[in-house]
Design an enzyme around this catalytic site. Structure first.
Site, PDB file in Angstrom:
ATOM      1  N   GLY A 174      12.796 -10.511   6.262  1.00  0.00           N
ATOM      2  CA  GLY A 174      11.362  -9.876   6.253  1.00  0.00           C
ATOM      3  C   GLY A 174      11.172  -9.073   7.775  1.00  0.00           C
ATOM      4  O   GLY A 174      10.351  -8.567   7.832  1.00  0.00           O
ATOM      5  N   ASP A 220      10.123   1.081   6.771  1.00  0.00           N
ATOM      6  CA  ASP A 220      10.852   0.091   7.615  1.00  0.00           C
ATOM      7  C   ASP A 220      11.677   0.988   8.641  1.00  0.00           C
ATOM      8  O   ASP A 220      11.641   0.926   9.678  1.00  0.00           O
ATOM      9  CB  ASP A 220      11.941  -0.439   6.676  1.00  0.00           C
ATOM     10  CG  ASP A 220      11.437  -1.491   6.047  1.00  0.00           C
ATOM     11  OD1 ASP A 220      10.211  -1.622   5.941  1.00  0.00           O
ATOM     12  OD2 ASP A 220      12.356  -1.899   4.932  1.00  0.00           O
ATOM     13  N   THR A 223       0.907  -1.273   0.030  1.00  0.00           N
ATOM     14  CA  THR A 223      -0.052   0.039  -0.013  1.00  0.00           C
ATOM     15  C   THR A 223       0.749   1.281   0.204  1.00  0.00           C
ATOM     16  O   THR A 223       0.230   2.222  -0.484  1.00  0.00           O
ATOM     17  CB  THR A 223      -0.872  -0.026   1.145  1.00  0.00           C
ATOM     18  OG1 THR A 223       0.091  -0.045   2.506  1.00  0.00           O
ATOM     19  CG2 THR A 223      -2.031  -1.003   1.385  1.00  0.00           C
ATOM     20  N   SER A 226      18.304  -4.123   7.229  1.00  0.00           N
ATOM     21  CA  SER A 226      18.875  -2.890   6.672  1.00  0.00           C
ATOM     22  C   SER A 226      18.509  -1.529   7.231  1.00  0.00           C
ATOM     23  O   SER A 226      19.237  -0.723   7.379  1.00  0.00           O
ATOM     24  CB  SER A 226      18.283  -3.023   4.909  1.00  0.00           C
ATOM     25  OG  SER A 226      17.069  -2.867   4.803  1.00  0.00           O
TER      26      SER A 226
HETATM   27  P1  ADP Z   1      16.173  -7.158   5.194  1.00  0.00           P
HETATM   28  O1  ADP Z   1      14.763  -7.457   4.830  1.00  0.00           O
HETATM   29  O2  ADP Z   1      16.740  -7.725   6.124  1.00  0.00           O
HETATM   30  O3  ADP Z   1      16.061  -5.367   5.307  1.00  0.00           O
HETATM   31  P2  ADP Z   1      17.683  -6.281   2.986  1.00  0.00           P
HETATM   32  O4  ADP Z   1      18.031  -7.140   1.487  1.00  0.00           O
HETATM   33  O5  ADP Z   1      16.876  -5.062   2.679  1.00  0.00           O
HETATM   34  O6  ADP Z   1      16.874  -7.511   3.640  1.00  0.00           O
HETATM   35  O7  ADP Z   1      18.986  -5.919   3.723  1.00  0.00           O
HETATM   36  C1  ADP Z   1      19.893  -6.980   3.991  1.00  0.00           C
HETATM   37  C2  ADP Z   1      21.287  -6.495   3.690  1.00  0.00           C
HETATM   38  O8  ADP Z   1      21.570  -5.494   4.967  1.00  0.00           O
HETATM   39  C3  ADP Z   1      22.157  -7.527   3.964  1.00  0.00           C
HETATM   40  O9  ADP Z   1      22.604  -8.175   2.774  1.00  0.00           O
HETATM   41  C4  ADP Z   1      23.454  -6.787   4.361  1.00  0.00           C
HETATM   42  O10 ADP Z   1      24.168  -6.071   3.210  1.00  0.00           O
HETATM   43  C5  ADP Z   1      23.127  -5.736   5.319  1.00  0.00           C
HETATM   44  N1  ADP Z   1      23.070  -6.007   6.811  1.00  0.00           N
HETATM   45  C6  ADP Z   1      22.050  -6.661   7.489  1.00  0.00           C
HETATM   46  N2  ADP Z   1      22.608  -6.904   8.560  1.00  0.00           N
HETATM   47  C7  ADP Z   1      23.825  -6.926   8.702  1.00  0.00           C
HETATM   48  C8  ADP Z   1      24.773  -7.000   9.466  1.00  0.00           C
HETATM   49  N3  ADP Z   1      24.729  -7.494  10.674  1.00  0.00           N
HETATM   50  N4  ADP Z   1      26.159  -6.691   8.981  1.00  0.00           N
HETATM   51  C9  ADP Z   1      26.312  -6.317   7.861  1.00  0.00           C
HETATM   52  N5  ADP Z   1      25.496  -5.952   6.992  1.00  0.00           N
HETATM   53  C10 ADP Z   1      24.314  -6.469   7.250  1.00  0.00           C
HETATM   54 MG    MG Z   2      15.515  -4.058   3.837  1.00  0.00          MG
END
Ligand code: ADP
Ligand code: MG
Length: 362
Positions: free
Chosen positions: A106, A154, A17, A110
């Protein structure tokens, strides 16, 4: 040294949405990212993550620009860049993060990274910024530095979360307010079921949904689908595909409002069927579900969940289930068994509660 914690999030209802100015109802969860910022004297910013052992990324605070850093460190350095662009006198610093949010499950790891980094760096700079502004800076890092075209839910949830509450975020009006969600006090759990499925359709399909919803908005002669409060109005759309797409958004906005009415009356259990109705809408009208998500939702409901739905963009990712305490084990077992019966990898199940948003820690 400055240290900040920022939580991940889950969206109870209000899916697909946000890019039509619609309604969302996320909460911050009790899993998050901690960022430690220590000063340096050489104009550099460095990034390390406990979850990325052995990796060390550096950049110049004053000159770093989008494209300079890729991969996980872009979320960290990109936030430094976005703070600098917002006029914050970012000091040279070492940034170390550690996380309890599984990435890609999910739960928006990020946004948790960005918000934790932003708060720690702001504190080190001796600067303050309203939470909504920090959320905008974090979103800008993700959109313009990482290059991920996400909405702002988010970061808003990670910044504004409160224990035992959801955040009602009206993306069109850009307003927020809290809604009570005392899960445990009502003997309930919210499970996040990570299916581990990732079908390669997401980007193309997302573009198609956006275009269809824009076309439906034009044909209905409304400024945004949020303005359509009578679900029957979408039935006048001639194209059956546009009709289904628009029906999802219009009914989903209505489900967010119905959920808030139920929660403000103190009845969390009554939200269960609204979640399942939302899943059917995502499956049949928006058509963004997949077999793994449908199996998780159906198995959870059959085993005693009060309701369940897919969350996020779709074509994989996670589902959520609202479950009475005495059915948590049965639901977890049933979903795992349904996956095993199909030869699929066992899903990860995370039991989440609504938690405080991003904050400094001693
Ligand atoms: P999500 O739904 O978890 O936000 P995203 O694809 O948006 O998935 O973000 C995930 C990305 O964020 C990972 O691929 C990495 O690049 C970064 N990230 C998440 N947690 C960590 C962490 N603990 N250390 C380093 N990078 C991280
Ligand atoms: Mg994300």
């Amino acid at each position: 040294m400055s240290r900040a914690h920022a939580p991940g999030r889950v969206n109870l209802i209000g899916e697909h949405t946000d890019y039509t100015g619609g309604l969302t109802l996320p909460m911050a969860v009790d899993m998050g990212v901690t960022c430690e910022a220590t000063p340096r004297t050489d104009g550099r910013v460095t990034a390390e993550s406990r979850e990325m052992p052995g990796e060390h990324v550096e950049a110049d605070v004053a000159s770093v620009a989008p494209g300079d850093v890729r991969g996980w460190a872009a979320y960290v350095i990109g936030t430094v860049w976005a703070l600098r662009e917002a006029g914050v006198p970012v000091p040279a610093c070492d940034l170390r993060i550690s996380s309890t949010v599984p990435a890609g499950a999910g739960l928006s790891s990020s946004a948790a990274v960005e918000c934790a980094v932003a708060l720690a760096v702001l504190d080190l700079a001796g600067a303050t910024m309203p939470a909504r502004e920090v959320a905008r800076v974090a979103k800008r890092a993700e959109n313009e530095f990482v290059g991920a075209p996400t909405g702002s839910m988010d970061q808003v949830a990670s910044m504004l979360g409160e224990a035992d509450h959801l955040i009602f975020f009206d993306t069109g009006e850009d307003t927020t307010r809290t809604v009570p969600f005392p899960l445990r006090a009502q003997g309930l759990h919210l499970l996040v079921i990570d299916t581990h499925a990732h079908h390669q359709l997401v980007v193309d399909e997302y573009g198609e949904r956006r275009r269809a919803l824009e076309a439906a908005t034009v044909q209905l002669g409304v400024p945004s689908l949020r303005a359509v409060t009578d679900a029957a109005a979408v039935e006048q759309l001639a194209d059956p595909v546009l009709r289904r797409r628009a029906r999802h958004v219009v009914t989903e906005n209505a489900r967010v409002l119905r959920t808030i009415v139920l929660l403000e009356a103190g009845d969390i259990a009554a939200v269960g069927p609204v979640l399942t109705e939302g899943h059917r809408s995502l499956r049949d009208d928006l058509e963004v579900s997949c077999e793994e998500l449908d199996v998780a939702v159906d198995a959870a409901c059959a085993a005693g969940a009060l309701g369940a739905r897919m969350v996020g963009g779709g074509f994989g990712g996670s589902a959520i289930a609202l479950v009475p305490t005495d059915a948590v084990a049965a639901v977890t077992t049933a979903v795992t068994a349904a996956y095993a019966a199909r030869g699929w990898r066992a899903p990860d199940v995370h039991d989440v509660t609504p938690a405080q948003g991003a904050h400094l820690v001693a």
